[in-house]
Design a protein around this motif. Structure first.
Motif, PDB file in Angstrom:
ATOM      1  N   PRO A  42      -5.891  10.453  13.140  1.00 27.29           N
ATOM      2  CA  PRO A  42      -5.162  11.503  13.920  1.00 27.29           C
ATOM      3  C   PRO A  42      -3.783  11.426  14.156  1.00 27.29           C
ATOM      4  N   GLY A  43      -2.793  12.496  13.652  1.00 25.94           N
ATOM      5  CA  GLY A  43      -1.392  12.290  13.873  1.00 25.94           C
ATOM      6  C   GLY A  43      -0.737  11.773  12.870  1.00 25.94           C
ATOM      7  N   GLN A  44      -1.570  11.056  11.752  1.00 23.30           N
ATOM      8  CA  GLN A  44      -0.953  10.449  10.609  1.00 23.30           C
ATOM      9  C   GLN A  44      -1.485  10.822   9.328  1.00 23.30           C
ATOM     10  N   SER A  45      -0.830  12.177   9.089  1.00 21.56           N
ATOM     11  CA  SER A  45      -1.421  12.945   7.781  1.00 21.56           C
ATOM     12  C   SER A  45      -0.212  12.936   6.740  1.00 21.56           C
ATOM     13  N   SER A  46      -0.444  13.936   5.847  1.00 21.13           N
ATOM     14  CA  SER A  46       0.620  13.721   4.927  1.00 21.13           C
ATOM     15  C   SER A  46       2.178  14.081   5.332  1.00 21.13           C
TER      16      SER A  46
ATOM     17  N   ASN B 244       0.726  -1.074   0.016  1.00 24.18           N
ATOM     18  CA  ASN B 244       0.017   0.264  -0.127  1.00 24.18           C
ATOM     19  C   ASN B 244       0.773   1.319  -0.048  1.00 24.18           C
ATOM     20  N   GLU B 245       2.030   1.245   0.801  1.00 20.75           N
ATOM     21  CA  GLU B 245       2.775   2.389   0.848  1.00 20.75           C
ATOM     22  C   GLU B 245       3.518   2.838  -0.319  1.00 20.75           C
ATOM     23  N   LEU B 246       4.041   1.525  -0.989  1.00 18.48           N
ATOM     24  CA  LEU B 246       4.737   1.544  -2.394  1.00 18.48           C
ATOM     25  C   LEU B 246       3.546   2.276  -3.328  1.00 18.48           C
ATOM     26  N   THR B 247       2.298   1.839  -3.333  1.00 18.53           N
ATOM     27  CA  THR B 247       1.499   2.445  -4.417  1.00 18.53           C
ATOM     28  C   THR B 247       1.141   3.881  -3.843  1.00 18.53           C
ATOM     29  N   LEU B 248       1.039   4.277  -2.935  1.00 20.89           N
ATOM     30  CA  LEU B 248       1.143   5.644  -2.438  1.00 20.89           C
ATOM     31  C   LEU B 248       1.883   6.497  -2.830  1.00 20.89           C
ATOM     32  N   MET B 249       3.291   5.886  -2.765  1.00 29.62           N
ATOM     33  CA  MET B 249       4.551   6.971  -3.393  1.00 29.62           C
ATOM     34  C   MET B 249       4.492   7.138  -4.837  1.00 29.62           C
ATOM     35  N   LYS B 250       3.874   6.126  -5.468  1.00 27.65           N
ATOM     36  CA  LYS B 250       3.721   6.056  -6.836  1.00 27.65           C
ATOM     37  C   LYS B 250       2.625   7.215  -7.217  1.00 27.65           C
TER      38      LYS B 250
ATOM     39  N   ASN C 232      -1.083  16.356  -6.772  1.00 28.00           N
ATOM     40  CA  ASN C 232      -0.670  17.501  -5.735  1.00 28.00           C
ATOM     41  C   ASN C 232      -1.166  17.108  -4.248  1.00 28.00           C
ATOM     42  N   GLU C 233      -0.904  17.605  -3.349  1.00 28.70           N
ATOM     43  CA  GLU C 233      -0.878  17.613  -2.205  1.00 28.70           C
ATOM     44  C   GLU C 233      -2.365  17.472  -1.710  1.00 28.70           C
ATOM     45  N   GLU C 234      -3.404  18.306  -2.114  1.00 30.38           N
ATOM     46  CA  GLU C 234      -4.648  18.152  -1.571  1.00 30.38           C
ATOM     47  C   GLU C 234      -5.190  16.945  -2.040  1.00 30.38           C
TER      48      GLU C 234
END
Length: 799
Positions: free
Chosen positions: A213-217, A189-195, A201-203
């Protein structure tokens, strides 16, 4: 005349060949089927062992001591599941390619880099004498079966052209390591997110993140993934997917819950568990009851290849598991010495890589030599997929000190909460929430997390040149989350968020959304007191909290669109009246599932491209995170289709096209009459054998079962998960269902999706499947009088 004789001769020859082939296949299939009434002589047995099997061929094993018990268990398990045991053993050893396919060489190299056998050897060498003797006796039983049945081995061995080798203690212990690897699945999942981060854009990117909470971008902002790093991890992901294709995944999701005596009609606790994993044949669990009068009386499910009950109950306690979803794996980019490629930089000093040559044999008989490299953290994954100028290593929880075999041994014998805690203390690598109940009326839930203490959390490839991001040990057992005898009288878990936000240690970003957990809690609260009948209903429950939350939003928007209201008034009214139950008879369930995915597709696909969308569409947790976040702001810029230049699309536009596309897709597959769109007609389960990709072999040997009509989805308590691209691809769900009654153990119920036998020609290959898909059970007796009264087979092991 001569031509006619030749034709007749040819026909007779063909007929002879067909008959001979049929007889050969019949012998190959049926020869391994054991006679469950035949007594067997075992070497090194000290006293007679009795075995009773019920109508589902589940063995109830009565021995006078531990040695004889596990000697018999090894023989019995090999009788029913030897090829599956050997396949799992080969996974952990990195030896699949030599019997299955040349294209599994990279899988073999990866599995060898995890060094499961090295850790297993250390566990066995440090084990106490009673535990060592139990494992050795089990191995002896397996090996006696192999040696005594060379002409009656499962057909897979003859078909693939090899013989099973001697079974050793490390092979059993390795299976625990494989369970740990299978649970380390947050990183895809993390790999896909990085792609995705490289495209958005950030939004827009924030909409894909878990809303914890506490785990945002900001979690992901310190580290980035360049294209070459993405290629490395993508290659690693593809390697691990080959194991899934063979049906060799273990734990994924799960449900468990327990009530105390104040909530139970019996006055004693009731405990339920269903661990979720891939639905294949043979199933991952083997049902068994093990007895040493006055010492041990334990029943439940065993992982084929290891000797003890993984989840079940003894005379005093019951227990079951759910996946914590721990993030137990991190990646590091190493700086390699330009003057010596065998060294990497750490805190200003060059350190030597540890090297290990691997000699891998493939199916063609070739010998392939490869080198696995290791840093102080763990294996270098670029040994498997080389990228010029990049060296990436990983830390994995599975290599940390642990002793899951000791945990299971102690669980089988635990008598109270304190002994239960002592048992799970060493269950470090396989991260679980373990539900508990005892005959004194106590209930609890305790996590068994090997939780790294680390500087950073979240996604990324960390800089390896510094020890800053190394793991600093594990969170002490005493600081792991647990609950015991809560005032409300019940406990449940369903892979949802483990702790409150003030817990000082990072566990994961990839908890499942609480749809199943919320529904279980709702069910547990619906009555003051509950019964086994209620638990049966809960296990079968397919009412979706996700649909309950999302469909009203969808309908509100659709009812504002004139073209939709004019064209589909009956469907809209029907959806409005839906009870959110994804039963196999439900038409509304079909429409909702197609509509939900169509909305996601129309929001996302134009932004990320076809290839990445296909990757994301296979990650249900990511889809759920996105849709959950989107519902909080339906004016999101995701609504605009960047492929169209003439207008800026709104949520209404997305809903209009998504509804139309969803109905068109259903009509293409199920016909024009929406009354025929029953969910179970398109949402089907086919149980498949690992060799079923060869269709001729699958047909000739009868390897597969199904399709079966099923309801539910990944977001219901009774889960039948599938690939959104193909609803008929149901491939994941409850791997067993157990209901334990602590007022009378003989009232307990159980079922598995397949059967206890792994032999396709056996009557017990899939003899529980009809029960399973129809939400039925069979009894799980532990009283000897009931076992004997209901026995279909009986035999003895004799000296």
């Amino acid at each position: 005349m001569k031509t006619k004789k030749i034709l007749w001769a040819v026909l007779f020859l063909l007929l002879f060949v067909l008959i001979a082939a049929g007889l050969f296949i019949n012998r190959l299939s049926n020869n391994p089927i054991p006679d469950y009434n035949e007594s067997i002589k075992l070497e090194r047995l000290t006293e007679e062992v009795q075995v009773y099997r019920d109508s589902f061929a589940i063995p109830h094993v009565y021995a006078q001591n531990e040695h004889d018990l596990y000697l018999a268990v090894g023989y019995l398990m090999a009788q029913d599941r030897l090829w599956q045991m050997d396949l799992l053993r080969r996974v952990t050893q990195g030896r699949l390619s030599e019997v299955l396919s040349n294209d599994l060489v990279e899988v073999d190299q990866l599995m060898r880099s995890l060094q499961m056998t090295k850790k297993s050897s250390a566990i066995f060498d440090s084990a106490n004498k009673p535990l060592r003797e139990c494992v050795l006796a089990f191995c002896d039983g397996v090996n006696q079966f192999i040696n005594n049945n060379q002409n009656k081995l499962p057909f897979e061995f003859k078909l693939l052209g090899y013989q099973p080798e001697e079974w050793l203690p490390v092979h059993s212990i390795n299976l625990i390591g494989y369970m740990a690897w299978d649970l380390s699945t947050g990183w895809p999942n993390e790999l896909t997110l990085m792609k995705l981060k490289n495209k958005l854009n950030e939004e827009k990117f924030n909409m894909l993140l878990p809303d914890i909470p506490g785990q945002s971008s900001s979690i992901y902002s310190e580290f980035s993934l360049d294209q070459s790093e993405a290629e490395v991890l993508t290659a690693l992901q593809k390697v691990t997917m080959k194991l899934d294709d063979l049906g060799l995944d273990v734990f994924r999701g799960s449900n468990n819950w327990v009530i105390d005596g104040t909530k139970s009609k019996t006055g004693k606790p009731l405990l339920a568990n269903d661990m979720h994993l891939g639905l294949n044949i043979p199933g991952v669990w083997y049902q068994m009851h093990q007895v040493i009068p006055g010492q041990l009386n334990v029943t439940g499910v065993v992982l084929p290849g290891q000797p003890m009950i993984i989840a079940g109950h003894n005379d005093n306690i019951a227990w079951g598991f759910t996946n914590v979803m721990t993030d137990g794996l991190d990646f590091y980019e190493e700086t390699v010495n330009p003057e010596n490629p065998d060294e990497y930089l750490l805190d200003g000093e060059w350190k030597a890589f540890t090297m290990k040559e691997e000699i891998i044999l493939n199916k063609s008989g070739d010998t392939i030599r490869m080198v696995n490299k290791f840093t102080h953290r763990g294996p270098v994954v670029t040994s498997i997929k080389a990228i010029p100028g990049k060296t990436i290593s990983m830390s994995w929880i599975g290599i940390m000190p642990s002793n899951e075999l000791l945990t299971v041994y102690r669980l089988n014998r635990a008598a109270n909460w304190d002994e239960f805690k002592d048992a799970i203390r060493t269950f470090v690598s396989v991260n679980q929430n373990v539900v508990y109940a005892d005959i004194e009326g106590n209930i609890g839930l305790h996590s068994t997390i090997g939780l790294p203490i680390r500087e950073a959390t979240g996604v990324g490839v960390y800089p390896g040149e510094t020890s800053k991001y190394d793991w600093k040990g594990l969170v002490p057992f005493e600081e792991l989350p647990f609950t015991f005898n809560p005032d409300c009288g019940f406990i449940s878990s369903a892979n949802n968020k483990t702790v409150k936000d003030d817990y000082p240690y990072y566990i994961s970003s990839w908890f499942d959304l609480p749809y199943r957990q919320d529904r279980i809690q709702e069910l547990l609260k619906e009555k003051d007191q509950l019964s086994i009948k209620d638990y049966i209903r809960f296990h079968a429950d397919q009412r979706s909290k996700m649909a309950e939350k999302m469909l009203p939003v969808f309908l509100h928007e659709l009812n504002q669109i004139e073209s939709v209201k004019d064209s589909y008034p009956e469907i809209l009214e029907q959806l409005k009246a839906w009870d959110y139950n994804l039963s196999r008879e439900s038409v509304d369930a079909t429409i909702f599932e197609f509509l939900y995915f169509s909305i996601f597709e129309n929001l996302v696909a134009d932004e990320i491209g076809a290839d990445l969308f296909e990757e994301v569409s296979g990650k249900k947790i990511m889809i759920k995170n996105f849709m959950e976040n989107f519902l909080k702001n339906t004016d999101s810029p995701w609504c605009d289709n960047i492929s169209s230049n003439d207008k800026k699309e709104t949520f209404a536009d997305v809903m209009e096209i998504s509804f139309s596309e969803a109905l068109n897709r259903i009509e293409e597959q199920m016909g024009p009459d929406y009354n025929d769109w029953m969910w179970g007609d398109i949402h089907t389960l086919t149980l498949q054998h690992p060799l079923a990709s060869a269709k001729i072999i699958a047909k000739v040997f009868g390897l597969n079962r199904g399709p079966y009509s099923v309801g539910g989805s990944h977001h219901t308590v009774c889960p039948y998960s599938y690939n959104y691209m193909d609803p008929s691809s149901v491939n994941h769900g409850a791997s067993h269902r157990h209901i334990f009654d602590l007022s009378n153990w003989d009232n307990s119920l159980t079922v598995i999706p397949t059967g206890n036998s792994g032999l396709p020609a056996s009557d017990h290959y899939c003899d529980q499947t009809e029960l399973y898909v129809n939400n039925q059970y069979h009894s799980d007796y532990v009283s000897k009088d009931k076992i004997i009264a209901n026995a279909k087979y009986s035999m003895s092991f004799i000296k």
